[in-house]
Design a protein around this motif. Structure first.
Motif, mmCIF file in Angstrom:
data_model
loop_
_atom_site.group_PDB
_atom_site.id
_atom_site.type_symbol
_atom_site.label_atom_id
_atom_site.label_comp_id
_atom_site.label_asym_id
_atom_site.label_seq_id
_atom_site.Cartn_x
_atom_site.Cartn_y
_atom_site.Cartn_z
ATOM 1 N N LYS A 94 0.849 -1.191 0.000
ATOM 2 C CA LYS A 94 0.000 0.000 0.000
ATOM 3 C C LYS A 94 0.881 1.235 0.000
ATOM 4 N N GLY A 95 0.275 2.357 -0.325
ATOM 5 C CA GLY A 95 1.020 3.604 -0.342
ATOM 6 C C GLY A 95 1.655 3.879 -1.692
ATOM 7 N N ARG A 96 2.435 4.937 -1.725
ATOM 8 C CA ARG A 96 3.095 5.339 -2.957
ATOM 9 C C ARG A 96 4.498 4.744 -3.038
ATOM 10 N N LEU A 97 5.313 5.253 -3.945
ATOM 11 C CA LEU A 97 6.564 4.599 -4.303
ATOM 12 C C LEU A 97 7.489 4.372 -3.102
ATOM 13 N N GLY A 98 7.737 5.399 -2.308
ATOM 14 C CA GLY A 98 8.625 5.246 -1.166
ATOM 15 C C GLY A 98 8.129 4.210 -0.178
ATOM 16 N N HIS A 225 15.896 16.915 -2.239
ATOM 17 C CA HIS A 225 14.484 16.574 -2.353
ATOM 18 C C HIS A 225 13.705 17.328 -1.281
ATOM 19 N N VAL A 226 12.753 18.121 -1.720
ATOM 20 C CA VAL A 226 11.954 18.947 -0.818
ATOM 21 C C VAL A 226 10.495 18.519 -0.930
ATOM 22 N N ARG A 227 9.961 18.004 0.160
ATOM 23 C CA ARG A 227 8.552 17.636 0.173
ATOM 24 C C ARG A 227 7.764 18.666 0.977
ATOM 25 N N ARG A 228 6.714 19.162 0.350
ATOM 26 C CA ARG A 228 5.836 20.121 1.030
ATOM 27 C C ARG A 228 4.395 19.617 0.899
ATOM 28 N N GLN A 303 21.395 9.506 -9.386
ATOM 29 C CA GLN A 303 22.640 9.718 -10.120
ATOM 30 C C GLN A 303 23.624 10.593 -9.349
ATOM 31 N N CYS A 304 23.134 11.258 -8.311
ATOM 32 C CA CYS A 304 23.974 12.214 -7.592
ATOM 33 C C CYS A 304 24.893 11.514 -6.595
ATOM 34 N N ASN A 305 25.890 12.288 -6.107
ATOM 35 C CA ASN A 305 26.878 11.743 -5.168
ATOM 36 C C ASN A 305 26.408 11.802 -3.718
ATOM 37 N N HIS A 306 25.684 12.860 -3.373
ATOM 38 C CA HIS A 306 25.238 13.065 -1.987
ATOM 39 C C HIS A 306 23.820 13.624 -2.019
ATOM 40 N N SER A 307 23.232 13.800 -0.841
ATOM 41 C CA SER A 307 21.819 14.186 -0.802
ATOM 42 C C SER A 307 21.505 15.137 0.348
ATOM 43 N N ILE A 308 20.527 15.990 0.089
ATOM 44 C CA ILE A 308 19.846 16.772 1.118
ATOM 45 C C ILE A 308 18.375 16.409 0.999
ATOM 46 N N ILE A 309 17.781 15.965 2.078
ATOM 47 C CA ILE A 309 16.368 15.611 2.006
ATOM 48 C C ILE A 309 15.619 16.238 3.173
ATOM 49 N N THR A 310 14.323 16.304 3.025
ATOM 50 C CA THR A 310 13.502 16.927 4.068
ATOM 51 C C THR A 310 12.742 15.839 4.820
ATOM 52 N N THR A 311 11.565 15.475 4.369
ATOM 53 C CA THR A 311 10.783 14.449 5.051
ATOM 54 C C THR A 311 10.186 13.491 4.023
ATOM 55 N N GLY A 312 9.768 12.315 4.489
ATOM 56 C CA GLY A 312 9.088 11.368 3.619
ATOM 57 C C GLY A 312 9.961 10.224 3.154
ATOM 58 N N THR A 313 9.326 9.119 2.853
ATOM 59 C CA THR A 313 10.045 7.915 2.432
ATOM 60 C C THR A 313 10.607 8.029 1.026
ATOM 61 N N TYR A 314 10.018 8.860 0.190
ATOM 62 C CA TYR A 314 10.522 9.025 -1.182
ATOM 63 C C TYR A 314 11.939 9.601 -1.149
ATOM 64 N N GLY A 315 12.131 10.660 -0.370
ATOM 65 C CA GLY A 315 13.455 11.230 -0.245
ATOM 66 C C GLY A 315 14.429 10.266 0.410
ATOM 67 N N LEU A 364 23.537 5.698 6.810
ATOM 68 C CA LEU A 364 22.214 5.747 6.206
ATOM 69 C C LEU A 364 21.611 4.358 6.116
ATOM 70 N N GLN A 365 22.465 3.362 5.867
ATOM 71 C CA GLN A 365 21.979 1.996 5.766
ATOM 72 C C GLN A 365 21.672 1.396 7.128
ATOM 73 N N ILE A 366 22.566 1.600 8.096
ATOM 74 C CA ILE A 366 22.410 0.856 9.341
ATOM 75 C C ILE A 366 21.628 1.604 10.409
ATOM 76 N N ALA A 367 21.484 2.904 10.270
ATOM 77 C CA ALA A 367 20.757 3.646 11.289
ATOM 78 C C ALA A 367 19.529 4.338 10.733
ATOM 79 N N GLY A 368 19.591 4.761 9.488
ATOM 80 C CA GLY A 368 18.414 5.320 8.849
ATOM 81 C C GLY A 368 17.986 6.637 9.451
ATOM 82 N N PHE A 369 16.847 7.118 8.982
ATOM 83 C CA PHE A 369 16.259 8.326 9.506
ATOM 84 C C PHE A 369 14.827 8.378 9.027
#
Length: 374
Positions: A94-98, A225-228, A303-315, A364-369
């Motif tokens: 259920k739910g969307r992609l993330g 990735h900015v989710r609003r 494709q990017c090397n690093h990330s800035i994300i806000t909230t949500g499973t998609y990011g 990111l893999q072992i502790a997540g957020f």
């Protein structure tokens, strides 16, 4: 005729015995066939998924960046006979992609921990997006349902499912603990289909080219990735405790990456791209303005090397697929809210401003957020 004058029905008795024997033999044949066919299915799965899977390097990214290398070595499994693999585990997706990616990764990990066979439906949406290897089977009987005890937290009972039954998992299962032991496998499962990957690479190159970059291979690409959307405007969602990152958070995160990587180039994806362009239209910054599918945008960000994300499973998954370092908005969810009481927070390195959390690819893999459990 017997000595007492009665007549026996020898022919009928022989025929009756023949019928009984025939029926018995037929039933035994059917049972044997079903058993051997089940063993064929199980053995095929065991051979393909539990014994001979090897880890191979991710496909080289066409941007010239290869953020991940998966060592080529066979899986180390406990001693297990294929005869003991005779239960199936599936998932009520259920739910969307993330959300669906979390559910799939957790299904895979839970099944493997229990030495059961993970299966998905023939029309499983992620198969169209990723190179999913799991097969599907006809509906099976003797099914029990497992529902997570608490949202956004690991439930250890998922790893001790009763092997007398087949199982259907229910819930979002948003905890890294369900699948961390099989991260390399999950990365292999979550390779984008060739057509999606090719389209994403083309769009990525077009985005960078449009900014008149002279040598794209010298840049360090940062996905933002900015989710609003619903987290800002949907009242029930806001009341539950969802929040949106503010301008200062994104600026602080960008500043941190600029200091660390002078060649930083930022690519924004958002459900409110107008807000992003109004606030972050700076040099070495680009925006995904086309209305692409969710999977295309995720493939571009990966494709990017690093990330800035806000909230949500998609990011979350965009950053996980990209690897590298990830900065995540610390002020989520709203403190004291219903969602805040559900989430068991991971620990991470706080950097610069109080809003920022830094996580490298391994962490990111072992502790997540964000809703990943304890």
């Amino acid at each position: 005729m017997t000595s007492d004058g009665t007549t026996t029905m020898a022919g009928h008795n022989d025929f009756g015995r023949f019928v009984v024997l025939s029926l018995t033999f037929g039933c035994c044949s059917i049972v044997f066939y079903v058993f051997t066919q089940q063993d064929v299915i199980i053995h095929k799965f065991a051979k393909s998924y539990l014994v001979t899977i090897t880890h191979s390097s991710n496909e080289t990214q066409f941007t010239g960046k290869n953020n991940y290398k998966i060592s080529e070595k066979p899986l180390k499994l406990q001693n297990i006979s294929t005869k003991s693999i005779n239960n199936y585990v599936t998932m009520n997706f259920k739910g969307r992609l993330g959300n669906e990616i979390f559910e799939y990764a957790s299904l895979y990990g839970i099944a493997r921990h229990n030495y059961m066979i993970p299966v998905v439906g023939d029309k499983f949406r992620l198969k169209r997006i990723f190179k999913i290897s799991l097969t599907s089977v006809k509906p099976v009987a003797n099914i029990k349902r497992f529902k997570e005890a608490k949202a956004c937290a690991f439930d250890e009972k998922a790893f001790v499912l009763n092997k007398k039954y087949n199982w259907t998992l229910s819930g979002y299962l948003q905890s890294w603990k369900y699948f961390i032991d099989y991260s390399d496998d999950i990365r292999k499962e979550l390779r984008f289909q060739n057509a999606i990957q090719a389209q994403a690479v083309q769009k990525f190159n077009e985005i960078v080219k449009a900014t008149n970059v002279t040598d794209k291979n010298k840049l360090t690409y940062i996905a933002v990735h900015v989710r609003r959307g619903d987290m800002l405007h949907d009242k029930p969602t806001v009341r539950l405790g969802y929040t949106t990152a503010n301008v200062s958070y994104v600026n602080n995160a960008m500043s941190w990456f600029k200091k660390k990587y002078p060649s930083a180039f930022f690519i924004f994806a958002s459900d409110d791209i107008a807000w992003c362009k109004a606030n972050f239209n700076k040099p070495n910054t680009a925006f995904i303005t086309q209305r692409n599918s969710a999977e295309i945008d995720m493939a571009i960000l990966s494709q990017c090397n690093h990330s800035i994300i806000t909230t949500g499973t998609y990011g979350w998954w965009s950053a996980w697929l990209s690897g590298g370092q990830t900065i995540y908005y610390k002020d989520f969810p709203r403190k004291g809210s219903g969602l805040d009481r559900l989430i068991e927070r991971a620990q991470a390195q706080t950097i610069q401003k109080k809003q920022l959390l830094l996580m490298d690819g391994f962490f990111l893999q072992i502790a997540g957020f964000n809703k990943t459990g304890k």
